[in-house]
Every structure is written in C-alpha cells, then in structure tokens.
Design a protein around this motif. Sequence first.
Motif, PDB file in Angstrom:
ATOM      1  N   GLU A   5     -33.278   4.837  24.865  1.00  0.00           N
ATOM      2  CA  GLU A   5     -33.946   4.587  23.601  1.00  0.00           C
ATOM      3  C   GLU A   5     -34.590   5.848  23.036  1.00  0.00           C
ATOM      4  N   GLU A   6     -34.567   5.990  21.722  1.00  0.00           N
ATOM      5  CA  GLU A   6     -35.207   7.150  21.100  1.00  0.00           C
ATOM      6  C   GLU A   6     -36.722   7.013  21.195  1.00  0.00           C
ATOM      7  N   ILE A   7     -37.398   8.136  21.112  1.00  0.00           N
ATOM      8  CA  ILE A   7     -38.858   8.120  21.118  1.00  0.00           C
ATOM      9  C   ILE A   7     -39.353   8.473  19.726  1.00  0.00           C
ATOM     10  N   GLU A   8     -40.518   7.947  19.372  1.00  0.00           N
ATOM     11  CA  GLU A   8     -41.068   8.195  18.039  1.00  0.00           C
ATOM     12  C   GLU A   8     -41.771   9.541  17.963  1.00  0.00           C
ATOM     13  N   SER A   9     -42.520   9.875  19.015  1.00  0.00           N
ATOM     14  CA  SER A   9     -43.260  11.132  19.036  1.00  0.00           C
ATOM     15  C   SER A   9     -43.335  11.606  20.481  1.00  0.00           C
ATOM     16  N   GLY A  10     -42.984  12.859  20.706  1.00  0.00           N
ATOM     17  CA  GLY A  10     -43.022  13.384  22.070  1.00  0.00           C
ATOM     18  C   GLY A  10     -42.079  14.552  22.239  1.00  0.00           C
ATOM     19  N   THR A  11     -41.519  14.650  23.443  1.00  0.00           N
ATOM     20  CA  THR A  11     -40.693  15.807  23.795  1.00  0.00           C
ATOM     21  C   THR A  11     -39.446  15.370  24.550  1.00  0.00           C
ATOM     22  N   VAL A  12     -38.329  16.016  24.219  1.00  0.00           N
ATOM     23  CA  VAL A  12     -37.083  15.848  24.973  1.00  0.00           C
ATOM     24  C   VAL A  12     -36.727  17.222  25.523  1.00  0.00           C
ATOM     25  N   ILE A  13     -36.551  17.288  26.833  1.00  0.00           N
ATOM     26  CA  ILE A  13     -36.167  18.542  27.481  1.00  0.00           C
ATOM     27  C   ILE A  13     -34.749  18.370  27.999  1.00  0.00           C
ATOM     28  N   ASP A  14     -33.846  19.159  27.471  1.00  0.00           N
ATOM     29  CA  ASP A  14     -32.424  19.063  27.787  1.00  0.00           C
ATOM     30  C   ASP A  14     -31.981  20.341  28.501  1.00  0.00           C
ATOM     31  N   HIS A  15     -30.809  20.295  29.089  1.00  0.00           N
ATOM     32  CA  HIS A  15     -30.201  21.432  29.783  1.00  0.00           C
ATOM     33  C   HIS A  15     -31.046  21.908  30.970  1.00  0.00           C
ATOM     34  N   ILE A  16     -31.597  20.951  31.688  1.00  0.00           N
ATOM     35  CA  ILE A  16     -32.319  21.244  32.926  1.00  0.00           C
ATOM     36  C   ILE A  16     -31.274  21.303  34.038  1.00  0.00           C
ATOM     37  N   ARG A  17     -31.353  22.298  34.895  1.00  0.00           N
ATOM     38  CA  ARG A  17     -30.416  22.379  36.025  1.00  0.00           C
ATOM     39  C   ARG A  17     -30.461  21.056  36.791  1.00  0.00           C
ATOM     40  N   HIS A  18     -29.270  20.552  37.157  1.00  0.00           N
ATOM     41  CA  HIS A  18     -29.242  19.249  37.823  1.00  0.00           C
ATOM     42  C   HIS A  18     -30.070  19.290  39.106  1.00  0.00           C
ATOM     43  N   GLY A  19     -30.816  18.211  39.301  1.00  0.00           N
ATOM     44  CA  GLY A  19     -31.696  18.103  40.457  1.00  0.00           C
ATOM     45  C   GLY A  19     -33.097  18.637  40.210  1.00  0.00           C
ATOM     46  N   LYS A  20     -33.360  19.228  39.047  1.00  0.00           N
ATOM     47  CA  LYS A  20     -34.681  19.802  38.753  1.00  0.00           C
ATOM     48  C   LYS A  20     -35.508  18.923  37.813  1.00  0.00           C
ATOM     49  N   GLY A  21     -34.960  17.823  37.361  1.00  0.00           N
ATOM     50  CA  GLY A  21     -35.670  16.943  36.429  1.00  0.00           C
ATOM     51  C   GLY A  21     -36.978  16.409  36.995  1.00  0.00           C
ATOM     52  N   LEU A  22     -36.991  16.061  38.270  1.00  0.00           N
ATOM     53  CA  LEU A  22     -38.233  15.573  38.896  1.00  0.00           C
ATOM     54  C   LEU A  22     -39.301  16.656  38.927  1.00  0.00           C
ATOM     55  N   ARG A  23     -38.894  17.894  39.169  1.00  0.00           N
ATOM     56  CA  ARG A  23     -39.855  19.019  39.162  1.00  0.00           C
ATOM     57  C   ARG A  23     -40.440  19.210  37.760  1.00  0.00           C
ATOM     58  N   VAL A  24     -39.607  19.024  36.733  1.00  0.00           N
ATOM     59  CA  VAL A  24     -40.107  19.123  35.358  1.00  0.00           C
ATOM     60  C   VAL A  24     -41.175  18.050  35.115  1.00  0.00           C
ATOM     61  N   LEU A  25     -40.938  16.839  35.588  1.00  0.00           N
ATOM     62  CA  LEU A  25     -41.947  15.779  35.439  1.00  0.00           C
ATOM     63  C   LEU A  25     -43.240  16.155  36.159  1.00  0.00           C
ATOM     64  N   GLU A  26     -43.134  16.797  37.315  1.00  0.00           N
ATOM     65  CA  GLU A  26     -44.328  17.256  38.033  1.00  0.00           C
ATOM     66  C   GLU A  26     -45.080  18.305  37.224  1.00  0.00           C
ATOM     67  N   ILE A  27     -44.353  19.248  36.637  1.00  0.00           N
ATOM     68  CA  ILE A  27     -44.978  20.284  35.809  1.00  0.00           C
ATOM     69  C   ILE A  27     -45.732  19.641  34.648  1.00  0.00           C
ATOM     70  N   LEU A  28     -45.136  18.613  34.066  1.00  0.00           N
ATOM     71  CA  LEU A  28     -45.759  17.922  32.933  1.00  0.00           C
ATOM     72  C   LEU A  28     -46.873  16.965  33.364  1.00  0.00           C
ATOM     73  N   GLU A  29     -47.069  16.862  34.695  1.00  0.00           N
ATOM     74  CA  GLU A  29     -48.070  15.971  35.283  1.00  0.00           C
ATOM     75  C   GLU A  29     -47.849  14.518  34.869  1.00  0.00           C
ATOM     76  N   ILE A  30     -46.564  14.132  34.901  1.00  0.00           N
ATOM     77  CA  ILE A  30     -46.190  12.751  34.610  1.00  0.00           C
ATOM     78  C   ILE A  30     -46.101  12.007  35.935  1.00  0.00           C
TER      79      ILE A  30
END
Length: 144
Positions: A5-30
């Motif tokens: 689903e699309e988001i109304e307001s926020g951020t989309v981070i694309d082209h993350i090396r596979h397997g690094k998405g969880l680390r990105v969430l940690e950086i964002l403190e999600i």
Amino acid sequence: MLTVEEIESGTVIDHIRHGKGLRVLEILEIAAEYHSRVALVMNVPSNKMGRKDIVKVEGKLLNEKLMDKIALIAPDATVNLIQNSKVIEKRHVKLHSKLVGVVKCPNPKCITNTENIESVFIVEADKARCAFCERLFKSEELIE
C-alpha cells in the motif's frame, strides 16, 4: 506479484543491498512499538542490483545524519520523501569522505567517548578511520 500500500506521508528507501533492510530499520529506530505503518520487502528482483530490499515508513522524514548512516550500509540507496501520497523529493544517499557527528566511535578508549567531542571519521573505501584514535572500522561496526 506483491503489492504494498502507498503511504500518505513518510519515506521510501529503495535500492538497499539485499539483506540490509533490517539494519536500515534499526538505523531509523523503528521497532514493534512504532505507531505508523512500516513495510520491509526483502530479496526483490532488481535489474540493477540482482536482488534488493525496500523499506517504507509512514510518518518519518529523514534528516542528513540518518541518510549518512544509511549510506554506510546501503551506499546505492535512494530515498524518496513522500507527502500527500506523492514523491516530493528523491535523493541518492552519498557516502561522504568525512563523517562529522554521524556515528559514535566503537573504541571505548577513544577520547570522543570520554570527552564532549564530536566524532569525526575519514572514509576509506568500505571502512572508516576515527580521526581521534585512528582505528579503522568496517562500515557495519559503526552502526549501533
């Protein structure tokens, strides 16, 4: 086909090396307590990268320091800032040659961890050297 689903307001981070998405969430403190929608899509086929991860976070816009942290582990990432369900800005993260106050030095004996001094790292390929203790760290080691 997977539809997110699309988001109304926020951020989309694309082209993350596979397997690094969880680390990105940690950086964002999600974490599980985050109050808005979050999507992590892993191992998505990509013509450019082979495989990639994508992160969508509603209600969070990235500042420069967060983008610098993401660049340490996902130097090819693109960041799309979303408002009113439209991309208002698209940026490519850039790993700068010098990182000031972006990450903490992992060396517990470094002066930046005992004095009120902002950290400085000089980037050398996929590693970074602390300007104070002169230790060299892999990019992954710098992300808390």
